[in-house]
Design a protein around this motif. Structure first.
Motif, mmCIF file in Angstrom:
data_model
loop_
_atom_site.group_PDB
_atom_site.id
_atom_site.type_symbol
_atom_site.label_atom_id
_atom_site.label_comp_id
_atom_site.label_asym_id
_atom_site.label_seq_id
_atom_site.Cartn_x
_atom_site.Cartn_y
_atom_site.Cartn_z
ATOM 1 N N CYS A 197 0.835 -1.210 0.000
ATOM 2 C CA CYS A 197 0.000 0.000 0.000
ATOM 3 C C CYS A 197 0.870 1.261 0.000
ATOM 4 C CB CYS A 197 -0.923 0.014 1.217
ATOM 5 S SG CYS A 197 -2.136 -1.326 1.229
ATOM 6 N N GLU A 198 1.957 1.264 0.777
ATOM 7 C CA GLU A 198 2.843 2.435 0.860
ATOM 8 C C GLU A 198 3.473 2.746 -0.497
ATOM 9 O OE1 GLU A 198 2.828 0.010 3.084
ATOM 10 O OE2 GLU A 198 2.215 1.094 4.894
ATOM 11 N N LEU A 214 0.942 4.300 -2.717
ATOM 12 C CA LEU A 214 0.727 5.695 -2.335
ATOM 13 C C LEU A 214 1.796 6.600 -2.954
ATOM 14 C CD1 LEU A 214 -1.460 6.816 -0.470
ATOM 15 C CD2 LEU A 214 0.182 6.759 1.406
ATOM 16 N N ALA A 215 3.028 6.136 -2.941
ATOM 17 C CA ALA A 215 4.132 6.932 -3.468
ATOM 18 C C ALA A 215 4.021 7.129 -4.982
ATOM 19 C CB ALA A 215 5.463 6.275 -3.116
ATOM 20 N N LEU A 229 1.079 7.336 -6.606
ATOM 21 C CA LEU A 229 -0.290 7.772 -6.878
ATOM 22 C C LEU A 229 -0.385 8.864 -7.949
ATOM 23 C CD1 LEU A 229 -2.856 6.769 -5.474
ATOM 24 C CD2 LEU A 229 -2.716 8.709 -3.955
ATOM 25 N N ASN A 230 0.459 9.893 -7.830
ATOM 26 C CA ASN A 230 0.431 10.987 -8.819
ATOM 27 C C ASN A 230 0.625 10.467 -10.229
ATOM 28 O OD1 ASN A 230 0.058 13.148 -7.137
ATOM 29 N ND2 ASN A 230 2.228 13.715 -7.033
ATOM 30 N N GLU A 231 1.685 9.675 -10.378
ATOM 31 C CA GLU A 231 2.036 9.187 -11.711
ATOM 32 C C GLU A 231 0.914 8.325 -12.278
ATOM 33 O OE1 GLU A 231 4.034 9.314 -9.142
ATOM 34 O OE2 GLU A 231 5.690 10.583 -9.824
ATOM 35 N N VAL A 269 -2.400 8.431 -11.438
ATOM 36 C CA VAL A 269 -3.588 9.243 -11.726
ATOM 37 C C VAL A 269 -3.356 10.122 -12.961
ATOM 38 C CG1 VAL A 269 -4.984 11.164 -10.829
ATOM 39 C CG2 VAL A 269 -4.493 9.210 -9.376
#
Ligand SMILES: [Zn+2]
Lengths: 214, 85
Positions: free
Chosen positions: B3-4, B7-8, B10-12, B14
């Protein structure tokens, strides 16, 4: 002779004409970007008088510095950069600070290891298409923005609302691309958290099975 | 992928700039982790809501005043310009 001042005239051509002393070209550029500048300032400052000040200062500054604009960035990025600095200046003044530096050292909180974990996780009760039409939603969005640190707020607004690329946002704010990415992630996560607490369906809240981060 | 790690990235993910190989891993994780799937959906909806939100309209009187001020400044800067309206 065709009129070069139509909506399809590229910014670069208007800039060239304005530099040559064509007031009409300068006014066309102003008209093209004033709403975006005002909107950005309103979302940063939430105060109409301050947003007007930022807008006027921005275009006065464009007028003053037009000769120095060499087109290494898009004109729109350049304008948003000036507006961003003007808005930050007002925020710093409100806080009683005099510095306007955006290039300040990366804060300890701005690295990827300290990204906050999502806490409230739930599907929203309504789709964004339905939500944008509700008047109280703007208030909710603005309140959530206000709770963001202004450095994160500005990165989010430039990237996700104004549609600048990561590179352009970095150039506009004189930050590294890495720094922009981390700030953007923090902003997006915090806004998600805030909005989901209001818009999320509590009946469908999810709890992580391995919820053991310190 | 944990999950971590998701999260790291996520930007790329999305923004659609994630490496295709990583994208496969990302989607494999989401298929088996409902909370991460919902967080990604929430993030997308958050961005859409701000992007498509009602814009702030600049007051018309202010616009006129500002354009007056700019024209005045312009004439100081280009005193000879005859095309100044
Ligand atoms: Zn997960």
């Amino acid at each position: 002779m065709t009129n070069p001042l139509n909506p399809e005239t590229p910014d670069g051509e208007l800039v060239r004409l304005a530099k040559a002393g064509e007031l009409d070209a300068f006014e066309a550029l102003t008209s093209r970007y004033e709403q975006r500048v005002f909107g950005l300032a309103m979302r940063m400052l939430r105060q109409e008088q301050d947003a007007e000040d930022v807008t006027q200062q921005t275009f006065l500054s464009v007028l003053e510095n037009l000769e120095g604009f060499r087109g290494e960035a898009n004109f729109s990025t350049w304008v948003l950069r000036i507006a961003s600095h003007a808005a930050l200046k007002i925020i710093r003044k409100r806080k009683g600070l005099n510095t306007v530096s955006l290039e300040e050292a990366t804060e300890p909180s701005d690295d990827l290891n300290s990204i906050p974990h999502p806490e409230f996780i739930a599907d929203w009760r309504q789709s964004p298409e339905h939500l944008v039409e509700r008047n109280e939603v703007r208030r909710l969005l603005d309140d959530a923005l206000t709770r963001l640190d202004e450095k994160h707020r500005l990165v989010f607004l430039l990237r996700d609302v104004e549609g600048l690329s990561i590179q352009e946002t970095a150039a506009a704010l004189e930050l590294s691309e890495g720094n922009v990415k981390v700030r953007l992630l923090r902003a997006r996560l915090q806004l998600r958290e805030d909005l989901t607490r209001v818009l999320g369906d509590p009946a469908r809240q999810l709890v992580r099975s391995h919820h053991h981060h310190e | 992928m944990k999950c971590e790690e998701l999260l790291a990235m996520l930007n790329e993910y999305v923004d659609g700039t994630v490496d295709p190989a990583v994208c496969v891993e990302f989607e494999k994780h989401m298929a088996g982790c409902n909370p991460c799937q919902v967080v990604v959906d929430n993030i997308r909806q958050t961005i859409t809501l701000y992007k498509d939100g009602q814009p702030y309209a600049m007051p018309i009187q202010f616009r006129e005043k500002m354009h007056d001020t700019l024209r005045k400044k312009w004439k100081e800067k280009f005193p000879g310009s005859e095309n100044a309206l």
